[in-house]
Design a protein around this motif. Sequence first.
Motif, PDB file in Angstrom:
ATOM      1  N   ASP A  66      28.275 -91.244  38.107  1.00 48.69           N
ATOM      2  CA  ASP A  66      29.218 -92.219  38.638  1.00 48.69           C
ATOM      3  C   ASP A  66      29.711 -93.085  37.490  1.00 48.69           C
ATOM      4  O   ASP A  66      28.911 -93.570  36.682  1.00 48.69           O
ATOM      5  CB  ASP A  66      28.566 -93.096  39.704  1.00 48.69           C
ATOM      6  N   TYR A  68      44.587 -94.177  30.729  1.00 53.87           N
ATOM      7  CA  TYR A  68      44.093 -95.327  29.971  1.00 53.87           C
ATOM      8  C   TYR A  68      44.303 -95.132  28.477  1.00 53.87           C
ATOM      9  O   TYR A  68      44.424 -94.008  27.997  1.00 53.87           O
ATOM     10  CB  TYR A  68      42.589 -95.532  30.251  1.00 53.87           C
ATOM     11  N   SER A  80      41.934 -88.258  34.651  1.00 50.79           N
ATOM     12  CA  SER A  80      41.641 -89.685  34.818  1.00 50.79           C
ATOM     13  C   SER A  80      41.801 -90.429  33.502  1.00 50.79           C
ATOM     14  O   SER A  80      42.398 -91.510  33.452  1.00 50.79           O
ATOM     15  CB  SER A  80      40.229 -89.881  35.363  1.00 50.79           C
ATOM     16  N   ASP A  99      40.173 -99.885  34.839  1.00 49.97           N
ATOM     17  CA  ASP A  99      40.845-100.687  35.868  1.00 49.97           C
ATOM     18  C   ASP A  99      39.943-100.999  37.056  1.00 49.97           C
ATOM     19  O   ASP A  99      40.385-101.560  38.047  1.00 49.97           O
ATOM     20  CB  ASP A  99      42.121 -99.994  36.347  1.00 49.97           C
ATOM     21  N   GLY A 100      38.665-100.628  36.959  1.00 51.29           N
ATOM     22  CA  GLY A 100      37.715-100.898  38.033  1.00 51.29           C
ATOM     23  C   GLY A 100      37.564 -99.769  39.037  1.00 51.29           C
ATOM     24  O   GLY A 100      36.704 -99.816  39.916  1.00 51.29           O
ATOM     25  N   ARG A 101      38.386 -98.750  38.916  1.00 57.40           N
ATOM     26  CA  ARG A 101      38.285 -97.597  39.817  1.00 57.40           C
ATOM     27  C   ARG A 101      36.994 -96.843  39.527  1.00 57.40           C
ATOM     28  O   ARG A 101      36.632 -96.627  38.371  1.00 57.40           O
ATOM     29  CB  ARG A 101      39.490 -96.668  39.615  1.00 57.40           C
ATOM     30  N   THR A 102      36.290 -96.439  40.580  1.00 58.11           N
ATOM     31  CA  THR A 102      35.057 -95.686  40.402  1.00 58.11           C
ATOM     32  C   THR A 102      35.302 -94.223  40.750  1.00 58.11           C
ATOM     33  O   THR A 102      36.195 -93.898  41.540  1.00 58.11           O
ATOM     34  CB  THR A 102      33.916 -96.245  41.273  1.00 58.11           C
ATOM     35  N   GLU A 103      34.499 -93.378  40.146  1.00 53.91           N
ATOM     36  CA  GLU A 103      34.654 -91.940  40.352  1.00 53.91           C
ATOM     37  C   GLU A 103      33.293 -91.280  40.176  1.00 53.91           C
ATOM     38  O   GLU A 103      32.503 -91.673  39.316  1.00 53.91           O
ATOM     39  CB  GLU A 103      35.651 -91.397  39.320  1.00 53.91           C
ATOM     40  N   SER A 104      33.017 -90.280  41.000  1.00 49.03           N
ATOM     41  CA  SER A 104      31.806 -89.475  40.868  1.00 49.03           C
ATOM     42  C   SER A 104      32.183 -88.133  40.255  1.00 49.03           C
ATOM     43  O   SER A 104      33.160 -87.507  40.669  1.00 49.03           O
ATOM     44  CB  SER A 104      31.155 -89.245  42.230  1.00 49.03           C
ATOM     45  N   CYS A 140      32.805 -96.110  36.130  1.00 52.51           N
ATOM     46  CA  CYS A 140      33.794 -97.135  36.438  1.00 52.51           C
ATOM     47  C   CYS A 140      34.816 -97.126  35.310  1.00 52.51           C
ATOM     48  O   CYS A 140      34.479 -97.388  34.156  1.00 52.51           O
ATOM     49  CB  CYS A 140      33.126 -98.505  36.566  1.00 52.51           C
ATOM     50  N   TRP A 141      36.062 -96.787  35.660  1.00 49.57           N
ATOM     51  CA  TRP A 141      37.146 -96.718  34.689  1.00 49.57           C
ATOM     52  C   TRP A 141      37.630 -98.121  34.328  1.00 49.57           C
ATOM     53  O   TRP A 141      37.287 -99.095  35.006  1.00 49.57           O
ATOM     54  CB  TRP A 141      38.277 -95.862  35.246  1.00 49.57           C
ATOM     55  N   GLN A 157      39.182 -83.042  35.830  1.00 48.47           N
ATOM     56  CA  GLN A 157      39.165 -84.325  36.537  1.00 48.47           C
ATOM     57  C   GLN A 157      39.042 -85.482  35.541  1.00 48.47           C
ATOM     58  O   GLN A 157      39.778 -86.466  35.612  1.00 48.47           O
ATOM     59  CB  GLN A 157      37.993 -84.340  37.525  1.00 48.47           C
TER      60      GLN A 157
END
Length: 106
Positions: free
Chosen positions: A7, A80, A76, A12-17, A9-10, A72
């Motif tokens: 897991d 950035y 993502s 911008d605060g977006r989380t991704e698994s 946290c990018w 993926q």
Amino acid sequence: MPEMTVDVCWPDGRTESLYSPSLVVHDHLVPGRAYSVRDFTRRTTLALETASERVRERYGFACTSAQATIEQVTTSAAAYDADEVVLVTRMWPPLPAETTQQEASA
């Protein structure tokens, strides 16, 4: 082969698994640590290529899920700047030594 998820946290605060078919990702990333987007992408790609090769050695074919996770991450990361920060928030399952350390600190 034990599977795992990472897991993150990018910036911008977006989380991704993220999925890996192997625990080898533990050799490349540390939970709770921040990486530049560039370094995170490099480390993750190397780990997932290694994981896919382990699948190939064991089963005779590469892991398409590992390749999908590389895509993926790459997609993502493209949103950035390379020097922005990605935080690895959790890696599951943890390695046995990490489990022991987490239980001791609880």
